[in-house]
Motif scaffolding. Structure first.
Motif, PDB file in Angstrom:
ATOM      1  N   ASP A 138       1.073  -3.118  -5.931  1.00  0.00           N
ATOM      2  CA  ASP A 138       2.531  -3.160  -5.782  1.00  0.00           C
ATOM      3  C   ASP A 138       2.935  -3.553  -4.363  1.00  0.00           C
ATOM      4  N   THR A 139       2.217  -3.040  -3.371  1.00  0.00           N
ATOM      5  CA  THR A 139       2.505  -3.364  -1.975  1.00  0.00           C
ATOM      6  C   THR A 139       2.224  -4.836  -1.713  1.00  0.00           C
ATOM      7  N   THR A 154       4.946  -6.932  -3.267  1.00  0.00           N
ATOM      8  CA  THR A 154       6.186  -6.788  -2.513  1.00  0.00           C
ATOM      9  C   THR A 154       6.171  -7.656  -1.266  1.00  0.00           C
ATOM     10  N   TYR A 159       8.394 -11.059  -0.657  1.00  0.00           N
ATOM     11  CA  TYR A 159       9.291 -11.104   0.501  1.00  0.00           C
ATOM     12  C   TYR A 159       9.037 -12.362   1.337  1.00  0.00           C
TER      13      TYR A 159
END
Length: 54
Positions: free
Chosen positions: A32-33, A36, A40
């Protein structure tokens, strides 16, 4: 990130995670990190992939 003028504070993750991402070469973030951060950076106009970092 330094070469592109981005700071750790710009990343959409908490401060501790951003520090690990930028400084700890052995750190393996959660999926998930990763998604993300990649999402971005792509929104900011950078053409990056997961293999560029991890």
């Amino acid at each position: 990130m330094d070469k592109k003028g981005l700071t750790q504070g710009e990343l959409p993750v908490n401060k501790n995670t951003a520090t690990r991402l930028c400084n700890d070469h052995d750190y393996e973030p959660y999926e998930d990190t990763i998604l993300t951060v990649i999402s971005y950076l792509r929104k900011k106009g950078y053409h990056v992939s997961v293999s560029d970092f991890w």
